[in-house]
Motif scaffolding. Structure first.
Motif, PDB file in Angstrom:
ATOM      1  N   ASN A 103       0.805  -1.217   0.000  1.00  0.00           N
ATOM      2  CA  ASN A 103       0.000   0.000   0.000  1.00  0.00           C
ATOM      3  C   ASN A 103       0.837   1.266   0.000  1.00  0.00           C
ATOM      4  O   ASN A 103       0.298   2.371   0.015  1.00  0.00           O
ATOM      5  N   ASN A 104       2.147   1.111   0.009  1.00  0.00           N
ATOM      6  CA  ASN A 104       3.039   2.260  -0.086  1.00  0.00           C
ATOM      7  C   ASN A 104       2.672   3.094  -1.317  1.00  0.00           C
ATOM      8  O   ASN A 104       2.401   2.546  -2.395  1.00  0.00           O
ATOM      9  N   SER A 105       2.659   4.416  -1.141  1.00  0.00           N
ATOM     10  CA  SER A 105       2.182   5.274  -2.232  1.00  0.00           C
ATOM     11  C   SER A 105       3.071   5.151  -3.478  1.00  0.00           C
ATOM     12  O   SER A 105       2.586   5.244  -4.607  1.00  0.00           O
ATOM     13  N   LYS A 106       4.365   4.932  -3.293  1.00  0.00           N
ATOM     14  CA  LYS A 106       5.231   4.784  -4.461  1.00  0.00           C
ATOM     15  C   LYS A 106       4.899   3.505  -5.241  1.00  0.00           C
ATOM     16  O   LYS A 106       4.938   3.478  -6.463  1.00  0.00           O
ATOM     17  N   ILE A 107       4.607   2.441  -4.496  1.00  0.00           N
ATOM     18  CA  ILE A 107       4.242   1.173  -5.138  1.00  0.00           C
ATOM     19  C   ILE A 107       2.942   1.345  -5.921  1.00  0.00           C
ATOM     20  O   ILE A 107       2.824   0.904  -7.074  1.00  0.00           O
ATOM     21  N   LYS A 108       2.000   2.025  -5.291  1.00  0.00           N
ATOM     22  CA  LYS A 108       0.738   2.295  -6.009  1.00  0.00           C
ATOM     23  C   LYS A 108       0.990   3.137  -7.248  1.00  0.00           C
ATOM     24  O   LYS A 108       0.365   2.947  -8.292  1.00  0.00           O
ATOM     25  N   GLY A 109       1.919   4.076  -7.136  1.00  0.00           N
ATOM     26  CA  GLY A 109       2.259   4.936  -8.272  1.00  0.00           C
ATOM     27  C   GLY A 109       2.833   4.144  -9.438  1.00  0.00           C
ATOM     28  O   GLY A 109       2.512   4.404 -10.600  1.00  0.00           O
ATOM     29  N   ILE A 110       3.685   3.156  -9.130  1.00  0.00           N
ATOM     30  CA  ILE A 110       4.256   2.321 -10.197  1.00  0.00           C
ATOM     31  C   ILE A 110       3.154   1.560 -10.922  1.00  0.00           C
ATOM     32  O   ILE A 110       3.098   1.510 -12.151  1.00  0.00           O
ATOM     33  N   LYS A 111       2.246   0.988 -10.128  1.00  0.00           N
ATOM     34  CA  LYS A 111       1.161   0.208 -10.741  1.00  0.00           C
ATOM     35  C   LYS A 111       0.308   1.072 -11.659  1.00  0.00           C
ATOM     36  O   LYS A 111      -0.093   0.645 -12.740  1.00  0.00           O
ATOM     37  N   LYS A 112       0.056   2.311 -11.214  1.00  0.00           N
ATOM     38  CA  LYS A 112      -0.742   3.216 -12.045  1.00  0.00           C
ATOM     39  C   LYS A 112      -0.011   3.539 -13.350  1.00  0.00           C
ATOM     40  O   LYS A 112      -0.609   3.591 -14.418  1.00  0.00           O
ATOM     41  N   LEU A 113       1.297   3.761 -13.245  1.00  0.00           N
ATOM     42  CA  LEU A 113       2.082   4.060 -14.453  1.00  0.00           C
ATOM     43  C   LEU A 113       2.103   2.880 -15.408  1.00  0.00           C
ATOM     44  O   LEU A 113       2.123   3.044 -16.630  1.00  0.00           O
ATOM     45  N   LEU A 114       2.099   1.667 -14.859  1.00  0.00           N
ATOM     46  CA  LEU A 114       2.110   0.482 -15.714  1.00  0.00           C
ATOM     47  C   LEU A 114       0.799   0.320 -16.467  1.00  0.00           C
ATOM     48  O   LEU A 114       0.777  -0.099 -17.618  1.00  0.00           O
ATOM     49  N   SER A 115      -0.304   0.680 -15.805  1.00  0.00           N
ATOM     50  CA  SER A 115      -1.614   0.370 -16.395  1.00  0.00           C
ATOM     51  C   SER A 115      -2.260   1.533 -17.129  1.00  0.00           C
ATOM     52  O   SER A 115      -3.155   1.318 -17.942  1.00  0.00           O
ATOM     53  N   SER A 116      -1.815   2.755 -16.895  1.00  0.00           N
ATOM     54  CA  SER A 116      -2.553   3.890 -17.456  1.00  0.00           C
ATOM     55  C   SER A 116      -1.687   4.789 -18.337  1.00  0.00           C
ATOM     56  O   SER A 116      -0.714   5.407 -17.884  1.00  0.00           O
ATOM     57  N   ALA A 117      -2.073   4.881 -19.620  1.00  0.00           N
ATOM     58  CA  ALA A 117      -1.357   5.759 -20.554  1.00  0.00           C
ATOM     59  C   ALA A 117      -1.510   7.211 -20.115  1.00  0.00           C
ATOM     60  O   ALA A 117      -0.591   8.018 -20.240  1.00  0.00           O
ATOM     61  N   LYS A 118      -2.680   7.539 -19.573  1.00  0.00           N
ATOM     62  CA  LYS A 118      -2.927   8.917 -19.147  1.00  0.00           C
ATOM     63  C   LYS A 118      -1.989   9.293 -17.996  1.00  0.00           C
ATOM     64  O   LYS A 118      -1.395  10.371 -17.984  1.00  0.00           O
ATOM     65  N   GLU A 119      -1.857   8.362 -17.042  1.00  0.00           N
ATOM     66  CA  GLU A 119      -0.967   8.609 -15.901  1.00  0.00           C
ATOM     67  C   GLU A 119       0.472   8.833 -16.387  1.00  0.00           C
ATOM     68  O   GLU A 119       1.179   9.717 -15.899  1.00  0.00           O
ATOM     69  N   VAL A 160       6.849  -7.447  -2.134  1.00  0.00           N
ATOM     70  CA  VAL A 160       6.220  -6.260  -2.735  1.00  0.00           C
ATOM     71  C   VAL A 160       6.719  -6.070  -4.170  1.00  0.00           C
ATOM     72  O   VAL A 160       5.950  -5.722  -5.065  1.00  0.00           O
ATOM     73  N   PHE A 161       8.003  -6.337  -4.384  1.00  0.00           N
ATOM     74  CA  PHE A 161       8.538  -6.218  -5.746  1.00  0.00           C
ATOM     75  C   PHE A 161       7.774  -7.141  -6.695  1.00  0.00           C
ATOM     76  O   PHE A 161       7.367  -6.752  -7.789  1.00  0.00           O
ATOM     77  N   GLN A 162       7.571  -8.366  -6.228  1.00  0.00           N
ATOM     78  CA  GLN A 162       6.815  -9.340  -7.036  1.00  0.00           C
ATOM     79  C   GLN A 162       5.432  -8.799  -7.406  1.00  0.00           C
ATOM     80  O   GLN A 162       4.933  -9.027  -8.509  1.00  0.00           O
ATOM     81  N   SER A 163       4.832  -8.066  -6.477  1.00  0.00           N
ATOM     82  CA  SER A 163       3.456  -7.593  -6.707  1.00  0.00           C
ATOM     83  C   SER A 163       3.368  -6.530  -7.800  1.00  0.00           C
ATOM     84  O   SER A 163       2.311  -6.320  -8.389  1.00  0.00           O
ATOM     85  N   VAL A 164       4.472  -5.829  -8.090  1.00  0.00           N
ATOM     86  CA  VAL A 164       4.422  -4.846  -9.187  1.00  0.00           C
ATOM     87  C   VAL A 164       5.044  -5.391 -10.467  1.00  0.00           C
ATOM     88  O   VAL A 164       4.939  -4.777 -11.526  1.00  0.00           O
ATOM     89  N   SER A 165       5.685  -6.546 -10.359  1.00  0.00           N
ATOM     90  CA  SER A 165       6.408  -7.056 -11.526  1.00  0.00           C
ATOM     91  C   SER A 165       5.484  -7.713 -12.543  1.00  0.00           C
ATOM     92  O   SER A 165       4.472  -8.307 -12.205  1.00  0.00           O
TER      93      SER A 165
END
Lengths: 254, 254
Positions: free
Chosen positions: A6-22, A75-80
């Motif tokens: 739930n770390n905000s940076k981790i959430k930020g990575i996930k958003k960047l991976l999934s959203s072209a707008k982000e 956590v790394f696995q969760s964004v990979s």
């Protein structure tokens, strides 16, 4: 060390991976894998993330990077994107290139992409463009987002080395022609065999959408339509294959 | 009309779509889409399935087929790979080709694939092979299953027209050489620029695995190693792109 999903940076990575707008809003994209991260110019890397395992192994040189964070393996696995992540991931600033047709010299070769939809095709074309010495890749607004993780992966690092812009293709074709660039569109109908074309000092090649080919407006603007010879009952070739054959023909085989 | 997802034929289609073993045991594979179904020789079609909508529209000519079943739109959707299915699907008998090197005449061109893993790459290579007039494609046992739905889709119908076999590549290379076929392996190290090779009357090209290239045993057997010229800092090209460039160079550009 970041140890919460739930770390905000981790959430930020996930958003960047999934959203072209982000990605557009933040001007960043995500790369993953030791080799790809090492290919990114360190001055473009906004933030480096290493998994705890990779960090502790001491095998990844971190001296070049200003911002590095260690992330627990879980956590790394969760964004990979991969099942067994290598443990290196980075947020990279989007490069910003510009095209000035009046500055193109003899020997320039441009690749113009009209609404290429498949991320794998797009990435493969960027990779092939580097190998064929392309000066710049110009993508229409309807192309897949070049910063999509699948595109990035398919470029195999060429994303850092091939200049590219997104622009209106009709305007670009007109501007190129005004500077003496011959613009060939890959087409199936009313097209000349590429082996019968004259050599061009300044050359641009247009590749169209996987299903529909080059859009009408662009096709009406090109200097000429060319086709790749085909045997059998094949109606067309894969878009990335077509781009490769045309780029290589004009660069190496003619 | 089949209107239950639990119908045994519907379950059978799903199994054929997901399991290579099931396809091998039954000697069948699945194709979907109006155009692809129409490209299949009717005598190879074991069973045709049309969605209720397509059947009622009367636009799909069914006279050529011995076995046709209508499936409710909802059930058809449940077996379809696509979000908006066109309503045509068929079970097709796997073609059975064989390679006899002693029968290869001058002008033959073979494509040998060593552990190609990516279904999209494999299908694209079959499609390109037809366009380049390839006599036969030989796949190692480690290649992706050619009857995988993603491979089939990427071939764009060439699956019905390009002869192919699965065999041990080292044995095939030796047998080809014994019949005077020049076998070139695409490689990066200790390889000759393809433009410096001599013209071969009988030619075979080996393309290796996406990550590891051609396996050692095969590489030790080939007549020669050839490389595709590359600019920039590109280390290799996509496997399907490499195959296309080599096939087209020898067929059309040299």
């Amino acid at each position: 060390m970041i140890s919460s999903k739930n770390n905000s940076k981790i959430k930020g990575i996930k958003k960047l991976l999934s959203s072209a707008k982000e990605r557009r809003v933040r001007g960043l994209f995500v790369i993953e894998g030791i080799r790809l991260v090492k290919e990114a110019p360190p001055e473009m890397v906004e933030q480096l993330y290493l998994s705890e395992s990779l960090f502790r192994s001491g095998t990844f040189e971190t001296d070049f990077y200003n911002n590095m964070e260690v992330v627990s393996d879980e956590v790394f696995q969760s964004v990979s994107d991969t099942v067994t992540p290598q443990g290196a991931l980075a947020l990279v600033r989007q490069p910003s290139w510009s095209l000035d047709p009046s500055e193109l010299g003899d020997g320039c070769r441009l690749l113009l992409l009209d609404d290429i939809q498949d991320p794998g095709n797009l990435g493969t074309m960027i990779r092939t463009a580097e190998a064929a010495g392309v000066t710049m890749v110009v993508m229409s607004e309807g192309c897949a987002d070049i910063f999509n993780p699948k595109v990035i992966r398919s470029t195999m690092g060429s994303i850092f080395r091939v200049p590219f812009v997104v622009d209106d293709l009709v305007s670009v074709v007109e501007a190129l022609k005004a500077e003496g660039v011959i613009v060939y569109g890959a087409a199936l109908d009313d097209a000349v065999d590429l082996r019968e074309t004259e050599k061009a000092e300044k050359l641009a090649i247009v590749i169209g959408n996987e299903g529909n080919g080059i859009s009408k407006g662009v096709l009406n603007s090109v200097s000429g339509k060319i086709r790749i010879p085909m045997e059998g009952r094949v109606e067309s070739l894969n878009a990335a294959v077509s781009a490769a054959l045309l780029l290589y023909y004009f660069r190496f085989f003619s």
